[in-house]
Design an enzyme around this catalytic site. Structure first.
Site, PDB file in Angstrom:
ATOM      1  N   TYR A 100      -1.476   0.755  10.330  1.00 52.45           N
ATOM      2  CA  TYR A 100      -2.116  -0.553  10.520  1.00 52.45           C
ATOM      3  C   TYR A 100      -2.725  -0.674  11.916  1.00 52.45           C
ATOM      4  CZ  TYR A 100       0.523  -1.858   6.320  1.00 52.45           C
ATOM      5  OH  TYR A 100       1.040  -1.907   5.056  1.00 52.45           O
ATOM      6  N   ARG A 135      -1.834  11.337   5.178  1.00 53.80           N
ATOM      7  CA  ARG A 135      -2.603  11.824   6.335  1.00 53.80           C
ATOM      8  C   ARG A 135      -3.863  12.567   5.911  1.00 53.80           C
ATOM      9  NH1 ARG A 135       0.436  10.752  11.116  1.00 53.80           N
ATOM     10  NH2 ARG A 135      -1.515  10.927  12.235  1.00 53.80           N
ATOM     11  N   GLY A 191      -5.151   6.283   2.414  1.00 53.16           N
ATOM     12  CA  GLY A 191      -4.765   4.916   2.755  1.00 53.16           C
ATOM     13  C   GLY A 191      -5.916   4.187   3.424  1.00 53.16           C
ATOM     14  N   ILE A 237       0.870  -1.177   0.000  1.00 50.53           N
ATOM     15  CA  ILE A 237       0.000   0.000   0.000  1.00 50.53           C
ATOM     16  C   ILE A 237       0.903   1.220   0.000  1.00 50.53           C
ATOM     17  CG2 ILE A 237      -0.302  -0.171   2.527  1.00 50.53           C
ATOM     18  CD1 ILE A 237      -3.089   1.213   2.103  1.00 50.53           C
ATOM     19  N   ASN A 290       9.356   0.757  10.036  1.00 51.70           N
ATOM     20  CA  ASN A 290       8.389   1.547   9.266  1.00 51.70           C
ATOM     21  C   ASN A 290       7.274   2.059  10.183  1.00 51.70           C
ATOM     22  OD1 ASN A 290       6.705   2.676   7.380  1.00 51.70           O
ATOM     23  ND2 ASN A 290       6.773   0.945   5.957  1.00 51.70           N
ATOM     24  N   GLY A 350      -6.458  10.451   4.733  1.00 52.19           N
ATOM     25  CA  GLY A 350      -7.452   9.379   4.720  1.00 52.19           C
ATOM     26  C   GLY A 350      -7.470   8.525   3.462  1.00 52.19           C
ATOM     27  N   VAL A 390       0.808   5.604  -0.635  1.00 51.54           N
ATOM     28  CA  VAL A 390       0.126   6.877  -0.912  1.00 51.54           C
ATOM     29  C   VAL A 390       1.221   7.910  -1.207  1.00 51.54           C
ATOM     30  CG1 VAL A 390      -1.319   8.714   0.082  1.00 51.54           C
ATOM     31  CG2 VAL A 390      -1.895   6.314   0.492  1.00 51.54           C
ATOM     32  N   GLU A 426       3.085  -8.221   6.358  1.00 46.53           N
ATOM     33  CA  GLU A 426       4.421  -8.103   6.949  1.00 46.53           C
ATOM     34  C   GLU A 426       4.901  -6.688   6.717  1.00 46.53           C
ATOM     35  OE1 GLU A 426       6.051 -10.828   4.307  1.00 46.53           O
ATOM     36  OE2 GLU A 426       5.212 -12.524   5.384  1.00 46.53           O
TER      37      GLU A 426
HETATM   38  C1  COA Z   1       1.242   3.782   5.309  1.00 42.01           C
HETATM   39  C2  COA Z   1       0.552   4.763   4.352  1.00 42.01           C
HETATM   40  C3  COA Z   1       0.019   3.975   3.138  1.00 42.01           C
HETATM   41  C4  COA Z   1      -0.626   5.444   5.088  1.00 42.01           C
HETATM   42  O1  COA Z   1      -1.409   6.166   4.142  1.00 42.01           O
HETATM   43  P1  COA Z   1      -2.160   7.565   4.521  1.00 42.01           P
HETATM   44  O2  COA Z   1      -3.084   7.853   3.383  1.00 42.01           O
HETATM   45  O3  COA Z   1      -1.166   8.581   4.891  1.00 42.01           O
HETATM   46  O4  COA Z   1      -2.979   7.112   5.821  1.00 42.01           O
HETATM   47  P2  COA Z   1      -4.366   7.766   6.362  1.00 42.01           P
HETATM   48  O5  COA Z   1      -4.345   9.236   6.101  1.00 42.01           O
HETATM   49  O6  COA Z   1      -5.499   6.992   5.823  1.00 42.01           O
HETATM   50  O7  COA Z   1      -4.197   7.501   7.927  1.00 42.01           O
HETATM   51  C5  COA Z   1      -5.182   6.867   8.706  1.00 42.01           C
HETATM   52  C6  COA Z   1      -4.676   6.790  10.142  1.00 42.01           C
HETATM   53  O8  COA Z   1      -3.512   5.941  10.219  1.00 42.01           O
HETATM   54  C7  COA Z   1      -2.601   6.459  11.196  1.00 42.01           C
HETATM   55  N1  COA Z   1      -1.369   6.929  10.544  1.00 42.01           N
HETATM   56  C8  COA Z   1      -1.179   7.245   9.235  1.00 42.01           C
HETATM   57  N2  COA Z   1       0.082   7.675   9.006  1.00 42.01           N
HETATM   58  C9  COA Z   1       0.715   7.633  10.211  1.00 42.01           C
HETATM   59  C10 COA Z   1       2.017   7.968  10.629  1.00 42.01           C
HETATM   60  N3  COA Z   1       2.929   8.459   9.744  1.00 42.01           N
HETATM   61  N4  COA Z   1       2.343   7.807  11.946  1.00 42.01           N
HETATM   62  C11 COA Z   1       1.433   7.336  12.822  1.00 42.01           C
HETATM   63  N5  COA Z   1       0.151   7.025  12.484  1.00 42.01           N
HETATM   64  C12 COA Z   1      -0.197   7.162  11.198  1.00 42.01           C
HETATM   65  C13 COA Z   1      -3.312   7.633  11.857  1.00 42.01           C
HETATM   66  O9  COA Z   1      -4.068   7.159  12.938  1.00 42.01           O
HETATM   67  C14 COA Z   1      -4.205   8.108  10.718  1.00 42.01           C
HETATM   68  O10 COA Z   1      -5.328   8.868  11.167  1.00 42.01           O
HETATM   69  P3  COA Z   1      -5.134  10.454  11.459  1.00 42.01           P
HETATM   70  O11 COA Z   1      -4.433  11.042  10.263  1.00 42.01           O
HETATM   71  O12 COA Z   1      -6.555  10.928  11.625  1.00 42.01           O
HETATM   72  O13 COA Z   1      -4.316  10.536  12.701  1.00 42.01           O
HETATM   73  C15 COA Z   1       1.540   5.876   3.887  1.00 42.01           C
HETATM   74  O14 COA Z   1       2.215   6.413   5.011  1.00 42.01           O
HETATM   75  C16 COA Z   1       2.602   5.409   2.891  1.00 42.01           C
HETATM   76  O15 COA Z   1       2.387   5.401   1.665  1.00 42.01           O
HETATM   77  N6  COA Z   1       3.782   5.041   3.389  1.00 42.01           N
HETATM   78  C17 COA Z   1       4.893   4.637   2.517  1.00 42.01           C
HETATM   79  C18 COA Z   1       4.662   3.279   1.878  1.00 42.01           C
HETATM   80  C19 COA Z   1       4.741   2.158   2.891  1.00 42.01           C
HETATM   81  O16 COA Z   1       5.623   2.109   3.733  1.00 42.01           O
HETATM   82  N7  COA Z   1       3.781   1.233   2.775  1.00 42.01           N
HETATM   83  C20 COA Z   1       3.712   0.073   3.629  1.00 42.01           C
HETATM   84  C21 COA Z   1       4.461  -1.036   3.006  1.00 42.01           C
HETATM   85  S1  COA Z   1       4.312  -2.490   4.020  1.00 42.01           S
END
Ligand code: COA
Length: 159
Positions: free
Chosen positions: A129, A91, A95, A83, A122, A93, A85, A117
């Site tokens: 998650y 941040r 994801g 996954i 990370n 919503g 973004v 996994e």
């Molecule tokens: C992990 C990832 C997909 C999250 O996507 P996102 O669109 O930013 O997530 P959302 O905005 O839907 O977040 C939902 C909730 O998850 C939690 N969350 C998201 N990012 C976070 C962070 N960096 N630190 C802590 N909590 C986090 C929060 O509770 C958040 O709600 P809030 O923003 O109201 O506090 C994004 O950070 C990403 O692309 N990371 C790099 C790729 C990666 O490492 N993927 C996983 C491979 S296993």
């Protein structure tokens, strides 16, 4: 942001997002191609993208892929494989919405859980998650290479 099923036309955009993101899972283009050519030897795949409309003028709107999710169903068990973004769209919503479409699919296929996994370091993904109701179920020592690192296993059970 509109969430929709991915097609092979999205592959270049998914690759660009993934290549730009060190912590994402990295696959060869050929592996992305195979996701859209299911055959008997390959697990069922679920691939969705988040698409954002950029309106440039009254006549001209372009859309761009700002996130994607890939999961597979192996003998009734779903694995969230990747996954991502786009950094500028985190941040907001996106994801969470990508994940919700997977959870709906998991329910539709009468599966009881999703597992994944993730690299121990990370923190963003782990926070994401955990906020989504995944619980830590185990660890694989030195599972990843480049750099060597433990994998943490997470699982989300569906009622
Ligand atoms: C992990 C990832 C997909 C999250 O996507 P996102 O669109 O930013 O997530 P959302 O905005 O839907 O977040 C939902 C909730 O998850 C939690 N969350 C998201 N990012 C976070 C962070 N960096 N630190 C802590 N909590 C986090 C929060 O509770 C958040 O709600 P809030 O923003 O109201 O506090 C994004 O950070 C990403 O692309 N990371 C790099 C790729 C990666 O490492 N993927 C996983 C491979 S296993």
């Amino acid at each position: 942001v509109n969430i929709r099923s991915a097609t092979s036309a999205d592959i270049p955009f998914m690759l660009a997002l993934e290549r730009d993101c060190a912590s994402a899972a990295h696959w060869a283009e050929e592996q992305y191609r195979q996701m859209f050519q299911p055959d008997a030897g390959v697990p069922e795949r679920f691939v969705v993208v988040g698409e954002s409309q950029v309106v440039q003028s009254a006549e001209d709107a372009i859309s761009s892929v700002v996130g994607f999710l890939v999961a597979s169903n192996v003998v009734g068990e779903w694995e969230l494989e990747n996954i991502v973004v786009a950094p500028a769209m985190r941040r907001k919503g996106v994801g969470k919405r990508l994940l919700e479409t997977l959870l709906a699919r998991v329910r539709d296929t009468n599966s009881a859980s999703v597992f994944l996994e993730v690299r121990e370091s990370n923190a963003a993904a782990r926070g994401f998650y955990e906020a989504a109701g995944f619980r830590l179920t185990g660890q694989r020592k030195s599972y990843y290479i480049n750099p060597i690192e433990n994998a943490l296993l997470y699982r989300r059970d569906l009622a």
